[in-house]
Design a protein around this motif. Sequence first.
Motif, PDB file in Angstrom:
ATOM      1  N   LYS A 129      -3.194   4.217   0.767  1.00  0.00           N
ATOM      2  CA  LYS A 129      -4.165   3.928  -0.285  1.00  0.00           C
ATOM      3  C   LYS A 129      -5.539   3.603   0.305  1.00  0.00           C
ATOM      4  CE  LYS A 129      -0.831   2.266  -3.734  1.00  0.00           C
ATOM      5  NZ  LYS A 129      -1.149   3.259  -4.775  1.00  0.00           N
ATOM      6  N   SER A 130      -5.553   2.885   1.419  1.00  0.00           N
ATOM      7  CA  SER A 130      -6.823   2.503   2.039  1.00  0.00           C
ATOM      8  C   SER A 130      -7.559   3.725   2.578  1.00  0.00           C
ATOM      9  CB  SER A 130      -6.573   1.495   3.162  1.00  0.00           C
ATOM     10  OG  SER A 130      -5.996   0.303   2.661  1.00  0.00           O
ATOM     11  N   VAL A 131      -6.825   4.672   3.170  1.00  0.00           N
ATOM     12  CA  VAL A 131      -7.442   5.913   3.640  1.00  0.00           C
ATOM     13  C   VAL A 131      -7.986   6.699   2.450  1.00  0.00           C
ATOM     14  CG1 VAL A 131      -7.039   8.118   4.802  1.00  0.00           C
ATOM     15  CG2 VAL A 131      -6.006   6.035   5.712  1.00  0.00           C
ATOM     16  N   PHE A 132      -7.211   6.781   1.385  1.00  0.00           N
ATOM     17  CA  PHE A 132      -7.608   7.479   0.158  1.00  0.00           C
ATOM     18  C   PHE A 132      -8.865   6.849  -0.429  1.00  0.00           C
ATOM     19  CE2 PHE A 132      -5.785   8.727  -4.335  1.00  0.00           C
ATOM     20  CZ  PHE A 132      -6.925   9.476  -4.588  1.00  0.00           C
ATOM     21  N   ALA A 133      -8.974   5.521  -0.367  1.00  0.00           N
ATOM     22  CA  ALA A 133     -10.115   4.818  -0.967  1.00  0.00           C
ATOM     23  C   ALA A 133     -11.440   5.213  -0.344  1.00  0.00           C
ATOM     24  CB  ALA A 133      -9.917   3.307  -0.851  1.00  0.00           C
ATOM     25  N   CYS A 134     -11.402   5.765   0.878  1.00  0.00           N
ATOM     26  CA  CYS A 134     -12.629   6.172   1.571  1.00  0.00           C
ATOM     27  C   CYS A 134     -13.045   7.596   1.222  1.00  0.00           C
ATOM     28  CB  CYS A 134     -12.444   6.037   3.083  1.00  0.00           C
ATOM     29  SG  CYS A 134     -12.217   4.330   3.632  1.00  0.00           S
ATOM     30  N   LEU A 135     -12.259   8.291   0.431  1.00  0.00           N
ATOM     31  CA  LEU A 135     -12.594   9.644  -0.005  1.00  0.00           C
ATOM     32  C   LEU A 135     -13.780   9.584  -0.964  1.00  0.00           C
ATOM     33  CD1 LEU A 135      -9.982  12.334  -0.895  1.00  0.00           C
ATOM     34  CD2 LEU A 135     -11.802  11.909  -2.512  1.00  0.00           C
ATOM     35  N   PRO A 161     -17.935  -3.111  -3.114  1.00  0.00           N
ATOM     36  CA  PRO A 161     -17.880  -3.753  -1.798  1.00  0.00           C
ATOM     37  C   PRO A 161     -16.791  -4.814  -1.687  1.00  0.00           C
ATOM     38  CG  PRO A 161     -20.158  -3.586  -2.553  1.00  0.00           C
ATOM     39  CD  PRO A 161     -19.284  -3.207  -3.719  1.00  0.00           C
ATOM     40  N   ILE A 162     -16.558  -5.561  -2.752  1.00  0.00           N
ATOM     41  CA  ILE A 162     -15.572  -6.644  -2.707  1.00  0.00           C
ATOM     42  C   ILE A 162     -14.175  -6.091  -2.414  1.00  0.00           C
ATOM     43  CG2 ILE A 162     -14.462  -8.503  -3.988  1.00  0.00           C
ATOM     44  CD1 ILE A 162     -17.372  -9.037  -3.225  1.00  0.00           C
ATOM     45  N   ARG A 163     -13.834  -4.976  -3.009  1.00  0.00           N
ATOM     46  CA  ARG A 163     -12.504  -4.402  -2.778  1.00  0.00           C
ATOM     47  C   ARG A 163     -12.365  -3.920  -1.337  1.00  0.00           C
ATOM     48  NH1 ARG A 163     -10.698  -0.325  -7.319  1.00  0.00           N
ATOM     49  NH2 ARG A 163      -8.621  -0.928  -6.628  1.00  0.00           N
ATOM     50  N   PHE A 164     -13.433  -3.356  -0.780  1.00  0.00           N
ATOM     51  CA  PHE A 164     -13.359  -2.931   0.619  1.00  0.00           C
ATOM     52  C   PHE A 164     -13.211  -4.125   1.552  1.00  0.00           C
ATOM     53  CE2 PHE A 164     -15.067   1.046  -1.085  1.00  0.00           C
ATOM     54  CZ  PHE A 164     -14.218   1.940  -0.456  1.00  0.00           C
ATOM     55  N   GLN A 165     -13.886  -5.221   1.226  1.00  0.00           N
ATOM     56  CA  GLN A 165     -13.714  -6.432   2.028  1.00  0.00           C
ATOM     57  C   GLN A 165     -12.254  -6.888   1.990  1.00  0.00           C
ATOM     58  OE1 GLN A 165     -15.654  -9.990   0.528  1.00  0.00           O
ATOM     59  NE2 GLN A 165     -15.936 -10.785   2.620  1.00  0.00           N
ATOM     60  N   GLN A 166     -11.634  -6.819   0.832  1.00  0.00           N
ATOM     61  CA  GLN A 166     -10.234  -7.215   0.695  1.00  0.00           C
ATOM     62  C   GLN A 166      -9.318  -6.300   1.504  1.00  0.00           C
ATOM     63  OE1 GLN A 166      -9.920  -7.028  -3.575  1.00  0.00           O
ATOM     64  NE2 GLN A 166     -10.721  -9.101  -3.882  1.00  0.00           N
ATOM     65  N   ARG A 216      -7.935  12.049   4.742  1.00  0.00           N
ATOM     66  CA  ARG A 216      -8.272  11.397   3.465  1.00  0.00           C
ATOM     67  C   ARG A 216      -7.740  12.217   2.292  1.00  0.00           C
ATOM     68  NH1 ARG A 216     -14.433   9.318   5.106  1.00  0.00           N
ATOM     69  NH2 ARG A 216     -13.676   7.631   6.470  1.00  0.00           N
ATOM     70  N   GLY A 217      -7.863  13.542   2.394  1.00  0.00           N
ATOM     71  CA  GLY A 217      -7.277  14.382   1.352  1.00  0.00           C
ATOM     72  C   GLY A 217      -5.763  14.297   1.360  1.00  0.00           C
ATOM     73  N   LEU A 218      -5.164  14.322   2.543  1.00  0.00           N
ATOM     74  CA  LEU A 218      -3.709  14.192   2.670  1.00  0.00           C
ATOM     75  C   LEU A 218      -3.232  12.869   2.094  1.00  0.00           C
ATOM     76  CD1 LEU A 218      -0.888  14.851   3.797  1.00  0.00           C
ATOM     77  CD2 LEU A 218      -1.695  14.086   6.047  1.00  0.00           C
ATOM     78  N   ALA A 219      -3.959  11.795   2.369  1.00  0.00           N
ATOM     79  CA  ALA A 219      -3.585  10.482   1.835  1.00  0.00           C
ATOM     80  C   ALA A 219      -3.630  10.477   0.313  1.00  0.00           C
ATOM     81  CB  ALA A 219      -4.519   9.405   2.395  1.00  0.00           C
ATOM     82  N   ALA A 220      -4.602  11.194  -0.254  1.00  0.00           N
ATOM     83  CA  ALA A 220      -4.698  11.266  -1.723  1.00  0.00           C
ATOM     84  C   ALA A 220      -3.444  11.903  -2.308  1.00  0.00           C
ATOM     85  CB  ALA A 220      -5.938  12.061  -2.121  1.00  0.00           C
ATOM     86  N   TYR A 221      -3.048  13.063  -1.780  1.00  0.00           N
ATOM     87  CA  TYR A 221      -1.858  13.738  -2.301  1.00  0.00           C
ATOM     88  C   TYR A 221      -0.602  12.919  -2.052  1.00  0.00           C
ATOM     89  CZ  TYR A 221      -4.841  17.812  -2.869  1.00  0.00           C
ATOM     90  OH  TYR A 221      -5.849  18.660  -3.259  1.00  0.00           O
TER      91      TYR A 221
END
Length: 545
Positions: free
Chosen positions: A64-70, A77-82, A155-160
């Motif tokens: 999910k974290s890798v996907f979030a960077c897509l 910003p707060i969610r990325f800090q978390q 990042r695309g792979l993480a999304a799928y």
Amino acid sequence: MLCNQCEQTAKGTGCTQIGVCGKTDEVAALQDLLTYSLQGLSIVIQEARRKDLVSTEVKHFITKSVFACLTNVDFDPIRFQQWINASVNIRKDLLRQLGKDIAKRLEGTHPSVSFAPALELTALIQQGQELDLIASLDENEDLRSLKQTILYGLRGLAAYTDHAAILGKEDNTVYIFIFDTLATITRNDLSLEELVDLTLECGQVNLTAMGLLDEGNTGTYGHPVPTTVPLGHIAGKAILVTGHDLKDLQLLLEQTEGKGINIYTHGEMLPCHGYPELKKYSHFYGHYGTAWQNQQKEMALFPGAILFTTNCIQKPRDNYKDNVFTTGLVGWPDVAHIDDGKNFSPVIERALALPGFTEEEDNDTVMVGFGHNAVMGVADKIIAGVKAGKIRHFFLVGGCDGAKPGRNYYTDFVEQVPEDCIVMTLACGKFRFFDKKLGDIDGIPRLLDIGQCNDAFSAIQIAVALAGAFKCDVNELPLSMILSWYEQKAVIILLTLLSLGITDIRLGPTLPAFLTPNVLNLLVEKFAIKPIAETAAEDLKTILG
């Protein structure tokens, strides 16, 4: 800030002050820092896996974290800090379990293993800015180019992978590849050949992930069937759903049943109308709007609540921001977010408070539902049509849409395709021509909507099945792929096609800025990949002769 991961990147080279997507320098820095912290965690996981210390929750978290960077997923910003803090805490916990000696050895392999995040958000952002992630990948520009391609592919792979996991479909080998590859691209002893192999392996693994997603979608909601979808609306309260997640749509349909609210799709949710287990809801009415880049104009006119699932969000304008809700990984600062409990009551309450559509409007219809099961159900007609000379050629024209000039090429291409040819399409690139009336060939529609970008597996299955029926290689089929790209899902789909040995793909409207001339030449020599021509007529003439 340097971000060149999407097709619309500034001046075709990279965004340096603010992203064309709306991403700030601060969010870009936090995404880089999250990626860096995940690399450190992944190095530790390589060791922790040997001792069976990696839980399912950790696998899901990293994916999910890798996907979030897509591109166009999360801008908060707060969610990325978390996520950064959570990744470091998981890493520390695993190192503690592995023991001091192993921890000391691992911390000496790469600085990311001992990375300590700043406590305050402003200081954390500064850490990300000082990191300069892209430049740190490799001093050699060609090796750095391939590492970027791999990272964006991941990042695309993480999304799928995440989409499939939500529907209960997982394969541990996919998770292992994601972790191992995040760790591997920290190394500076890899050759060009090794990175090329890793790039193609990324595509191969993605085929597994897309297969899992297809199994999850069709196993849960049935195989899509050809379905007519109204583009207008009916009088009544309304909720608009955009993004990609079928389960979110299902839960919303369940929670709105009997409440006098009609549900409309937007963007890549359009193909959802073809799934039997979704179309059975009587208040699941039609489709509103077109592709993601038009949302600020279209959503301002929608008289109901709006739910974003996964990527493709743009900054909500003030004239409709209060109507917007996000869920899952998608997010925007100061926009209401529905947590993983998926209680959509706030969305429903907002829809009931808004006027909805006051009258019916007939705005024509489109057809969806031509996934691999539906298309191969008429394979005998298709094969007969080809053998009889009635079907001369197939074109897969699809991918991402965007606002950058040059995308009218795809509309022109479909309009100029001869009447004895069939166009297959998928993803939001189809909104350039999805409502064109191309007619049929002996009852087979000349425009076949295969589905979302998430349904690229269907296109591959169709191509492989046709090759089997004609007893030839996919590259020998009368089939041409004309692709448009915008972000990392398109990158990983391209890598999957290349890993299958598919050649002569035309890509546009521009080539990725992160590809160096040497890497591009390598792709041209090995796969005959080429940019689209200046005009559709030129490419059609070259392809059809």
